[in-house]
Motif scaffolding. Structure first.
Motif, short mmCIF file in Angstrom:
data_model
loop_
_atom_site.label_atom_id
_atom_site.label_comp_id
_atom_site.label_asym_id
_atom_site.label_seq_id
_atom_site.Cartn_x
_atom_site.Cartn_y
_atom_site.Cartn_z
N UNK A 70 0.55 -1.03 -0.65
CA UNK A 70 -0.23 0.46 0.00
C UNK A 70 1.06 1.42 -0.22
N UNK A 71 0.22 1.70 -1.17
CA UNK A 71 1.92 2.89 -1.15
C UNK A 71 0.76 4.58 -1.11
N UNK A 72 -0.41 4.16 -0.66
CA UNK A 72 -1.13 5.32 -0.21
C UNK A 72 -0.66 6.37 1.20
N UNK A 73 -0.27 5.83 1.82
CA UNK A 73 0.38 6.60 3.05
C UNK A 73 1.63 7.02 2.89
N UNK A 74 2.57 6.61 1.84
CA UNK A 74 3.61 7.13 1.49
C UNK A 74 3.47 8.33 0.55
N UNK A 75 2.76 8.72 -0.38
CA UNK A 75 2.18 9.68 -1.51
C UNK A 75 1.46 10.47 -1.05
N UNK A 76 0.62 9.94 0.83
CA UNK A 76 -0.38 11.00 1.63
C UNK A 76 1.44 11.80 2.04
N UNK A 77 2.12 11.34 2.64
CA UNK A 77 2.70 12.06 3.74
C UNK A 77 3.47 12.82 2.36
N UNK A 78 4.09 12.42 1.19
CA UNK A 78 4.85 13.48 -0.14
C UNK A 78 3.62 14.93 -0.20
N UNK A 79 3.15 14.55 -0.27
CA UNK A 79 1.66 15.24 -0.73
C UNK A 79 1.77 16.48 0.66
N UNK A 80 2.07 16.37 1.84
CA UNK A 80 2.28 17.36 2.96
C UNK A 80 2.73 17.67 2.55
N UNK A 81 4.69 16.50 2.78
CA UNK A 81 5.82 17.73 2.79
C UNK A 81 5.30 18.78 1.21
N UNK A 82 4.56 18.37 -0.01
CA UNK A 82 4.88 18.98 -0.76
C UNK A 82 4.23 20.78 -0.34
N UNK A 83 3.07 20.14 -0.21
CA UNK A 83 1.84 21.68 0.58
C UNK A 83 3.40 22.15 1.64
N UNK A 84 3.56 22.00 1.79
CA UNK A 84 4.72 22.28 3.32
C UNK A 84 6.05 23.86 2.21
#
Length: 95
Positions: A70-84
């Motif tokens: 399941x790569x969804x947590x990794x993608x979500x974490x990358x999205x949060x870092x990108x927003x920051x």
């Protein structure tokens, strides 16, 4: 305006922390270190799933099926870092 940005960064930090806890807890459950038969572990696990499932579900629809990975947590974490990163680089526009 600075206060609102600080609150937003704090909320993004909380989201990152919750995602990290969910990932680590899933590893511990899969390696039988934590047992879902325990009431505390089960309630924390189901609470985290209920919190993060609305975030993961759209990501899982976009990602291809990877079997048991399941790569969804990794993608979500990358999205949060990108927003920051986007907010920090454009912080001058908010003043």
């Amino acid at each position: 305006m600075t206060s609102l940005l600080q609150i937003l960064f704090m909320l993004l930090g909380v989201v990152k922390f919750v995602i990290f806890v969910h990932v680590i807890m899933s590893w511990l459950i899969n390696f039988n270190i934590l047992n879902l038969g325990q009431d505390l572990v089960r309630s924390i696990w189901y609470g985290l799933n209920r919190l993060l499932e609305p975030l993961y579900q759209p990501i899982r629809r976009i990602l291809p099926d990877m079997g048991g990975l399941d790569l969804a947590p990794l993608v979500a974490l990358l999205a949060v870092y990108a927003i920051e990163i986007i907010l920090r680089n454009n912080i001058g526009l908010f003043y």
